[in-house]
Design a protein around this motif. Structure first.
Motif, PDB file in Angstrom:
ATOM      1  N   ALA A  38      22.264  41.139  -0.110  1.00 64.07           N
ATOM      2  CA  ALA A  38      22.281  42.384  -1.078  1.00 64.07           C
ATOM      3  C   ALA A  38      23.400  43.139  -0.961  1.00 64.07           C
ATOM      4  CB  ALA A  38      21.063  43.422  -0.610  1.00 64.07           C
ATOM      5  N   LYS A  39      23.876  44.018  -1.674  1.00 62.34           N
ATOM      6  CA  LYS A  39      25.130  44.920  -1.740  1.00 62.34           C
ATOM      7  C   LYS A  39      24.739  46.451  -1.865  1.00 62.34           C
ATOM      8  CE  LYS A  39      29.110  43.121  -3.883  1.00 62.34           C
ATOM      9  NZ  LYS A  39      29.851  43.035  -5.062  1.00 62.34           N
ATOM     10  N   GLU A  40      25.523  47.270  -1.137  1.00 60.60           N
ATOM     11  CA  GLU A  40      25.333  48.682  -1.524  1.00 60.60           C
ATOM     12  C   GLU A  40      26.097  49.122  -2.805  1.00 60.60           C
ATOM     13  OE1 GLU A  40      25.957  51.419   1.417  1.00 60.60           O
ATOM     14  OE2 GLU A  40      24.365  52.716   1.084  1.00 60.60           O
ATOM     15  N   THR A  41      25.448  49.415  -3.877  1.00 62.87           N
ATOM     16  CA  THR A  41      25.929  49.906  -4.997  1.00 62.87           C
ATOM     17  C   THR A  41      25.916  51.291  -5.502  1.00 62.87           C
ATOM     18  OG1 THR A  41      24.098  49.115  -6.526  1.00 62.87           O
ATOM     19  CG2 THR A  41      25.459  47.726  -5.979  1.00 62.87           C
ATOM     20  N   GLU A  42      26.096  51.754  -6.418  1.00 63.07           N
ATOM     21  CA  GLU A  42      25.875  53.106  -6.904  1.00 63.07           C
ATOM     22  C   GLU A  42      24.323  53.387  -7.183  1.00 63.07           C
ATOM     23  OE1 GLU A  42      27.893  52.519 -11.383  1.00 63.07           O
ATOM     24  OE2 GLU A  42      29.082  53.470  -9.726  1.00 63.07           O
ATOM     25  N   ASN A  43      23.871  52.235  -7.540  1.00 65.37           N
ATOM     26  CA  ASN A  43      22.437  52.231  -7.740  1.00 65.37           C
ATOM     27  C   ASN A  43      21.308  52.022  -6.562  1.00 65.37           C
ATOM     28  OD1 ASN A  43      22.795  52.782 -10.526  1.00 65.37           O
ATOM     29  ND2 ASN A  43      23.049  50.585 -10.803  1.00 65.37           N
ATOM     30  N   THR A  72      21.448  39.661   4.658  1.00 65.56           N
ATOM     31  CA  THR A  72      22.806  39.771   4.995  1.00 65.56           C
ATOM     32  C   THR A  72      23.367  40.762   3.851  1.00 65.56           C
ATOM     33  OG1 THR A  72      22.761  37.471   5.214  1.00 65.56           O
ATOM     34  CG2 THR A  72      24.948  38.338   4.345  1.00 65.56           C
ATOM     35  N   SER A  73      24.034  41.637   4.391  1.00 65.45           N
ATOM     36  CA  SER A  73      24.809  42.949   3.798  1.00 65.45           C
ATOM     37  C   SER A  73      26.096  42.263   3.048  1.00 65.45           C
ATOM     38  CB  SER A  73      25.147  43.944   4.712  1.00 65.45           C
ATOM     39  OG  SER A  73      26.072  44.602   3.877  1.00 65.45           O
ATOM     40  N   MET A  74      26.261  42.183   1.981  1.00 65.54           N
ATOM     41  CA  MET A  74      27.480  41.451   1.191  1.00 65.54           C
ATOM     42  C   MET A  74      28.745  42.503   1.503  1.00 65.54           C
ATOM     43  SD  MET A  74      25.806  40.129  -2.137  1.00 65.54           S
ATOM     44  CE  MET A  74      27.388  39.856  -3.004  1.00 65.54           C
ATOM     45  N   ASN A  75      28.319  44.021   1.822  1.00 65.03           N
ATOM     46  CA  ASN A  75      29.487  44.581   2.233  1.00 65.03           C
ATOM     47  C   ASN A  75      30.200  44.452   3.439  1.00 65.03           C
ATOM     48  OD1 ASN A  75      27.252  46.178   0.483  1.00 65.03           O
ATOM     49  ND2 ASN A  75      29.028  47.216  -0.117  1.00 65.03           N
ATOM     50  N   HIS A  76      29.108  43.904   4.237  1.00 61.66           N
ATOM     51  CA  HIS A  76      29.698  43.989   5.734  1.00 61.66           C
ATOM     52  C   HIS A  76      30.020  42.338   6.041  1.00 61.66           C
ATOM     53  CE1 HIS A  76      27.312  47.742   5.525  1.00 61.66           C
ATOM     54  NE2 HIS A  76      27.921  47.830   6.633  1.00 61.66           N
ATOM     55  N   ASP A  77      29.540  41.387   5.448  1.00 60.54           N
ATOM     56  CA  ASP A  77      29.803  40.038   5.604  1.00 60.54           C
ATOM     57  C   ASP A  77      31.225  39.513   5.573  1.00 60.54           C
ATOM     58  OD1 ASP A  77      28.477  37.450   6.507  1.00 60.54           O
ATOM     59  OD2 ASP A  77      29.116  36.919   4.528  1.00 60.54           O
ATOM     60  N   GLY A  78      31.784  39.004   6.724  1.00 58.58           N
ATOM     61  CA  GLY A  78      33.183  38.591   6.767  1.00 58.58           C
ATOM     62  C   GLY A  78      34.018  39.822   7.062  1.00 58.58           C
ATOM     63  N   PRO A 112       9.546  40.580  11.720  1.00 58.05           N
ATOM     64  CA  PRO A 112      10.760  40.770  12.412  1.00 58.05           C
ATOM     65  C   PRO A 112      11.982  40.668  11.424  1.00 58.05           C
ATOM     66  CG  PRO A 112       9.382  39.073  13.590  1.00 58.05           C
ATOM     67  CD  PRO A 112       8.852  39.404  12.301  1.00 58.05           C
ATOM     68  N   ILE A 113      12.956  41.182  11.764  1.00 63.70           N
ATOM     69  CA  ILE A 113      14.201  41.461  10.856  1.00 63.70           C
ATOM     70  C   ILE A 113      15.381  40.946  11.424  1.00 63.70           C
ATOM     71  CG2 ILE A 113      15.625  42.855   9.327  1.00 63.70           C
ATOM     72  CD1 ILE A 113      12.610  43.126   8.640  1.00 63.70           C
ATOM     73  N   ILE A 114      15.958  39.852  10.853  1.00 60.48           N
ATOM     74  CA  ILE A 114      17.386  39.363  11.197  1.00 60.48           C
ATOM     75  C   ILE A 114      18.441  40.047  10.772  1.00 60.48           C
ATOM     76  CG2 ILE A 114      18.372  37.279  11.734  1.00 60.48           C
ATOM     77  CD1 ILE A 114      15.809  35.521  11.316  1.00 60.48           C
ATOM     78  N   ALA A 115      19.464  40.491  11.550  1.00 62.69           N
ATOM     79  CA  ALA A 115      20.438  40.906  10.830  1.00 62.69           C
ATOM     80  C   ALA A 115      21.579  39.892  10.773  1.00 62.69           C
ATOM     81  CB  ALA A 115      20.886  41.988  12.002  1.00 62.69           C
ATOM     82  N   SER A 116      22.354  40.107   9.425  1.00 62.32           N
ATOM     83  CA  SER A 116      23.299  38.997   9.302  1.00 62.32           C
ATOM     84  C   SER A 116      24.369  39.716   8.399  1.00 62.32           C
ATOM     85  CB  SER A 116      22.860  38.026   8.372  1.00 62.32           C
ATOM     86  OG  SER A 116      23.665  37.050   7.777  1.00 62.32           O
ATOM     87  N   GLY A 117      25.532  39.366   8.831  1.00 62.61           N
ATOM     88  CA  GLY A 117      26.909  39.807   8.100  1.00 62.61           C
ATOM     89  C   GLY A 117      27.637  41.155   8.732  1.00 62.61           C
ATOM     90  N   ALA A 153      24.965  46.100   8.914  1.00 69.93           N
ATOM     91  CA  ALA A 153      24.563  47.221   7.890  1.00 69.93           C
ATOM     92  C   ALA A 153      23.325  47.850   8.719  1.00 69.93           C
ATOM     93  CB  ALA A 153      24.107  46.677   6.580  1.00 69.93           C
ATOM     94  N   ASN A 154      23.678  48.719   9.801  1.00 72.38           N
ATOM     95  CA  ASN A 154      22.582  49.059  10.575  1.00 72.38           C
ATOM     96  C   ASN A 154      21.441  50.211   9.840  1.00 72.38           C
ATOM     97  OD1 ASN A 154      23.141  47.455  12.683  1.00 72.38           O
ATOM     98  ND2 ASN A 154      24.758  48.699  13.628  1.00 72.38           N
ATOM     99  N   GLU A 155      22.004  50.762   9.112  1.00 72.95           N
ATOM    100  CA  GLU A 155      21.288  51.938   8.592  1.00 72.95           C
ATOM    101  C   GLU A 155      20.289  51.224   7.686  1.00 72.95           C
ATOM    102  OE1 GLU A 155      22.179  55.802   5.666  1.00 72.95           O
ATOM    103  OE2 GLU A 155      23.726  55.260   7.358  1.00 72.95           O
ATOM    104  N   ALA A 156      20.596  50.285   6.912  1.00 69.54           N
ATOM    105  CA  ALA A 156      19.697  49.517   5.939  1.00 69.54           C
ATOM    106  C   ALA A 156      18.713  48.720   6.894  1.00 69.54           C
ATOM    107  CB  ALA A 156      20.562  48.554   4.962  1.00 69.54           C
ATOM    108  N   LEU A 157      19.190  48.115   7.792  1.00 70.38           N
ATOM    109  CA  LEU A 157      18.394  47.450   8.626  1.00 70.38           C
ATOM    110  C   LEU A 157      17.150  48.096   9.310  1.00 70.38           C
ATOM    111  CD1 LEU A 157      21.364  45.209  10.168  1.00 70.38           C
ATOM    112  CD2 LEU A 157      19.303  44.077   9.344  1.00 70.38           C
ATOM    113  N   ALA A 158      17.974  49.353   9.881  1.00 71.33           N
ATOM    114  CA  ALA A 158      16.762  50.090  10.332  1.00 71.33           C
ATOM    115  C   ALA A 158      15.680  50.523   9.417  1.00 71.33           C
ATOM    116  CB  ALA A 158      17.214  51.401  11.221  1.00 71.33           C
TER     117      ALA A 158
END
Lengths: 209, 252
Positions: B132-137, B172-178, B198-203, B184-189
């Protein structure tokens, strides 16, 4: 010395109970890494004549118990005299009753299987991942120190009881392993628990009864 | 003691070799997947994820053979993903010895796949991966390794996946990956607060502090990373030792 041990190992007949539970191949692989080539069978004579019997798997209590009864494997397992190791659903099926599908089980261990009831949001179910063993009371854990990690995946648990030989604390302290006579059982997966798991499987193979 | 936070190296596999993308492009070679997995297991990785990024039929066969080798040689749990479209793919990979499967685009296209997998094999085998990617929407889900946008919101989709029986969410946060600037801790939390699995953080892993932060601020149950492990930038034994010193419950 090593040669004779290897020879002995090769001659050891290890059987895995064949029934409708999943993820058996990881147990076969783990035993093969220890130099054992197990047989996977639902044949009563093969199971009775083995030096060791494993009763592993992931599954649901109602359907697995129904399958064992239909194949009369319940009676076979109850009458085994050699060391037997139940794993995960195997441990639960060796108890008296399970809350999962309100199932009457084999009754080797005089205790009932309960469903985890989380009290806080962070207590997620299934209990999945690495957790520690303590209050170790068996040769199954020979060479272990308290708080070594093993791998769990389960939503139901066996409360601590007189058969408990290892406990783990998740939501409530529960039986990570049990023993009664020749019957051993673990809630965790030794076959997926890295070095610690391999040592437990090796200890099981080395048991003197 | 309590359930340990998990460290999960991710291995992208193409034609039997590990590769790693930066922002989903620019693949770099990083070794034999089985040997690499074995090294990680010995170093104290808690699980492994293998992603098949080959599209061809022939590549799929190579990948299945690799799964069999991993199962035979490695004694910790592993998840496989990439190109899983139907129940028969799941069955093939579980039979080859995988402990869990990770489904992504196929689940977003046909959510019922989650119900089918959990009904046949149980929730514990079904990891739903979301790019996922954080967009204006807001946070929006993407298909095909981040190439195709959708109108699905991350939190709505994750909730639906959970309700359908998913055993874990791999986000996986596409904004953060690479970018190597943290997860993307805010979205993960928020995912962790809203879901019961369980939630696995990626990126985003770039340094050891990022792992600590995703466990504490992101409330993640597990942290996945690739290049920082593949190129030895963060050795797993040192990482876990340091996390323990920082008060994180990890398996040592």
């Amino acid at each position: 010395m090593h040669n004779s041990l290897d020879e002995k190992k090769k001659k050891m007949k290890v059987a895995i109970v064949k029934y409708n539970a999943g993820n058996i191949c990881s147990v076969i692989n783990a035993l093969q890494r220890l130099g054992i080539h197990p047989i996977y069978t639902d044949n009563a004579e093969e199971l009775m004549s083995a030096d060791r019997v494993l009763f592993p798997g992931q599954g649901e209590a109602g359907s697995t118990m129904a399958y064992l009864r239909a194949k009369q494997l319940d009676e076979v397992i109850l009458h085994l005299k050699q060391p037997v190791l139940g794993i995960c659903i195997g441990q639960q099926l060796m108890c008296r009753h399970s809350e999962e599908s309100n199932t009457d089980c084999l009754g080797i261990f005089d205790v009932d299987v309960l469903k985890f009831s989380p009290k806080r949001h962070v207590e997620k179910v299934p209990h999945m991942g690495w957790n520690t063993l303590s209050e170790l009371k068996s040769d199954l854990f020979k060479g272990f120190t308290d708080n070594e990690f093993v791998y769990f995946v389960h939503s139901f648990y066996v409360p601590v009881n007189p058969h408990t030989i290892a406990t783990t604390d998740y939501i409530t302290p529960f039986s990570a392993a049990m023993q009664k006579d020749n019957f051993y059982a673990t809630q965790f997966h030794p076959e997926k628990s890295g070095d610690a798991g391999e040592r437990i499987l090796q200890n099981f193979l080395d048991l003197k009864i | 003691m309590a359930l340990a936070k998990r460290i999960i190296p991710c291995l992208d596999v193409k034609n039997g070799q590990t590769v790693k993308g930066t922002n989903f492009v620019n693949l770099r070679q990083a070794g034999d997947p089985v040997e690499l997995g074995k090294v990680y297991s010995q170093q104290g990785a808690d699980e492994l994820v293998y992603l098949d990024i080959t599209a061809s039929h022939e590549g799929r066969k190579t990948f299945t053979e690799m799964v069999e080798r991993v199962a035979a040689e490695i004694s910790i749990p592993f998840t496989v993903g990439g190109g899983i479209n139907e129940l028969s793919d799941v069955e093939r990979l579980l039979n080859a010895g995988a402990d869990k499967v990770s489904i992504n685009s196929a689940a977003l296209r046909r959510p019922q796949l989650i119900n089918e997998i959990t009904a046949h094999f149980g929730s514990q085998v079904c990891v739903v991966a979301i790019d996922a990617k954080e967009t204006e929407n807001g946070w929006m889900c993407y298909l095909n390794g981040g190439r195709i946008a959708t109108d699905r919101n991350l939190f709505d989709w994750a909730k639906e996946a959970c309700d359908r029986g998913a055993g874990e969410i791999l986000f996986t946060s596409m904004n953060h990956d690479g970018v190597k600037n943290g997860y993307a801790n805010e979205a993960l939390a928020r995912l962790s607060d809203e879901l019961t699995i369980p939630i696995i953080a990626s990126g985003g892993a770039g340094k050891r502090e990022h792992f600590r932060d995703t466990f504490l601020e992101g409330k993640s149950d597990a942290a996945l990373a690739a290049s920082v492990f593949h190129f030895g930038e963060i050795p797993i034994p040192e990482l876990k030792k340091w996390l323990k010193e920082e008060g994180i419950n990890v398996r040592l």
